[in-house]
Write a protein that holds these residues in place. Structure first.
Motif, PDB file in Angstrom:
ATOM      1  N   ASP A 195       0.818  -1.205   0.000  1.00 14.93           N
ATOM      2  CA  ASP A 195       0.000   0.000   0.000  1.00 14.93           C
ATOM      3  C   ASP A 195       0.856   1.260   0.000  1.00 14.93           C
ATOM      4  N   ASN A 196       2.014   1.204   0.651  1.00 10.28           N
ATOM      5  CA  ASN A 196       2.913   2.357   0.640  1.00 10.28           C
ATOM      6  C   ASN A 196       3.509   2.587  -0.745  1.00 10.28           C
ATOM      7  N   MET A 197       3.859   1.489  -1.444  1.00  6.68           N
ATOM      8  CA  MET A 197       4.439   1.634  -2.775  1.00  6.68           C
ATOM      9  C   MET A 197       3.415   2.181  -3.751  1.00  6.68           C
ATOM     10  N   VAL A 198       2.186   1.720  -3.643  1.00  6.50           N
ATOM     11  CA  VAL A 198       1.114   2.243  -4.486  1.00  6.50           C
ATOM     12  C   VAL A 198       0.955   3.739  -4.253  1.00  6.50           C
ATOM     13  N   PHE A 199       0.956   4.143  -2.975  1.00  9.74           N
ATOM     14  CA  PHE A 199       0.820   5.562  -2.622  1.00  9.74           C
ATOM     15  C   PHE A 199       1.987   6.374  -3.177  1.00  9.74           C
ATOM     16  N   LEU A 200       3.211   5.891  -2.977  1.00  8.98           N
ATOM     17  CA  LEU A 200       4.397   6.634  -3.414  1.00  8.98           C
ATOM     18  C   LEU A 200       4.412   6.834  -4.928  1.00  8.98           C
ATOM     19  N   LEU A 201       4.027   5.792  -5.672  1.00  7.08           N
ATOM     20  CA  LEU A 201       3.983   5.924  -7.129  1.00  7.08           C
ATOM     21  C   LEU A 201       2.890   6.902  -7.559  1.00  7.08           C
ATOM     22  N   LYS A 202       1.766   6.858  -6.879  1.00  8.48           N
ATOM     23  CA  LYS A 202       0.682   7.799  -7.187  1.00  8.48           C
ATOM     24  C   LYS A 202       1.149   9.235  -6.959  1.00  8.48           C
ATOM     25  N   GLN A 203       1.947   9.450  -5.909  1.00 10.90           N
ATOM     26  CA  GLN A 203       2.405  10.796  -5.572  1.00 10.90           C
ATOM     27  C   GLN A 203       3.364  11.371  -6.609  1.00 10.90           C
ATOM     28  N   ILE A 204       4.083  10.531  -7.323  1.00  7.95           N
ATOM     29  CA  ILE A 204       4.962  11.034  -8.389  1.00  7.95           C
ATOM     30  C   ILE A 204       4.315  10.852  -9.764  1.00  7.95           C
ATOM     31  N   ASP A 205       3.001  10.535  -9.748  1.00  8.05           N
ATOM     32  CA  ASP A 205       2.210  10.430 -10.978  1.00  8.05           C
ATOM     33  C   ASP A 205       2.813   9.407 -11.940  1.00  8.05           C
ATOM     34  N   MET A 206       3.022   8.192 -11.436  1.00  8.67           N
ATOM     35  CA  MET A 206       3.661   7.157 -12.241  1.00  8.67           C
ATOM     36  C   MET A 206       2.996   5.813 -11.985  1.00  8.67           C
ATOM     37  N   THR A 207       2.810   5.035 -13.046  1.00  7.69           N
ATOM     38  CA  THR A 207       2.255   3.696 -12.907  1.00  7.69           C
ATOM     39  C   THR A 207       3.351   2.711 -12.509  1.00  7.69           C
TER      40      THR A 207
END
Length: 284
Positions: A46-58
């Motif tokens: 869940d943290n990795m999903v959040f971190l990627l979302k924050q840098i606008d990246m899939t």
């Protein structure tokens, strides 16, 4: 493949001009991100999903970057199958199967194994057809043994079914079809599954046409037409126009579809559909 993905994440974050505070917000402690970027801890999902979302990246783009801006061997195989899901030529399919074999020698990978099984079925159909094909029957039976025991069918199962749907007998076919359509409806808003949906609907409509169930064929073909327009898949669009023209006795629609396929140089598909027109339209 770079496995120091905490460092990769830091490089991307900094390149985008984002601070740790901006990325973390109130969701994640800054000290946790620092430890992730130093490679001291592995982030929870869940943290990795959040971190990627924050840098606008899939996740797909991030993995591509981790692989030094080049698709992995696995990703290349998957992409080739996705791009040639319906009407790839035999030579390209044979190359893809060799790629699968070589990859599977060193990797226990269920998705690639499924791609290999699907490819074997497609290749056998193209080389020797469906009727009285013992090799094809064995391939289909082996796939069905795995699918039959599953409580629900998801994307990978639907992709496999797309290539063995012709295998079912008249008694089982309506029940299997109903379950397929229910599964497709469940995923109707999930874009990634729509190429498989096109393949499944196309094969189902072919079976209905061959059985003389024209109304059922027409209903499925309307779905193919709508989906093809949405995805801008022109070989499927031309296919749907010709098939719909046969069902509706509309010669202008048949001509429209064949013209589109000729313009896009889908020669094998044109030849197949012209035989279909001769059999189901002109002889009626």
């Amino acid at each position: 493949m770079r496995w120091d993905y905490g460092k990769v994440y830091k490089e991307i974050r900094q390149a985008k001009g984002l601070t740790q505070e901006e990325v973390c917000g109130s969701f994640l402690n800054r000290s946790t991100l620092t430890r992730i970027e130093k490679g001291e801890i592995i982030p929870r999902f869940d943290n990795m999903v959040f971190l990627l979302k924050q840098i606008d990246m899939t996740l797909s783009e991030f993995k591509y970057i981790c692989n030094e801006y080049y698709p992995s061997e696995r990703r290349q195989i998957i992409t080739k199958m996705q791009n040639n899901i319906s009407y790839s030529n035999t030579e390209e399919l044979e190359k893809l199967l060799i790629d699968c074999q070589n990859y599977l020698k060193n990797h226990n990978d269920i998705p690639i194994r499924n791609i290999y099984h699907r490819g074997l079925v497609i290749l056998e159909i193209r080389k020797n057809g469906i009727k009285n094909n013992q090799a094809l029957q064995i391939l289909a039976e082996n796939i069905w043994k795995e699918l039959e025991v599953k409580d629900q069918w998801y994307g990978s199962e639907l992709a496999l079914l797309a290539n063995i749907i012709f295998y079912f007998n008249d008694e089982a076919f309506p029940l299997i079809t109903e379950k397929i359509l229910v599964s497709l409806d469940r995923f109707k808003n999930y874009r990634d599954i729509k190429p498989f949906q096109l393949s499944l609907l196309s094969n189902l409509s072919t079976i209905y046409l061959q059985k003389g169930l024209i109304k059922d064929c027409e209903q499925l073909t309307q779905k193919i037409l709508t989906l093809s327009k949405e995805l801008k898949v022109y070989n499927s669009l031309g296919f749907a126009q010709v098939r719909l023209g046969i069902c509706q006795r509309d010669e202008s629609l048949i001509d429209k579809g064949l013209t589109l396929l000729k313009l896009t140089e889908e020669d094998d598909l044109v030849a197949m559909l012209e035989k279909e027109v001769e059999q189901f339209y002109k002889q009626k």
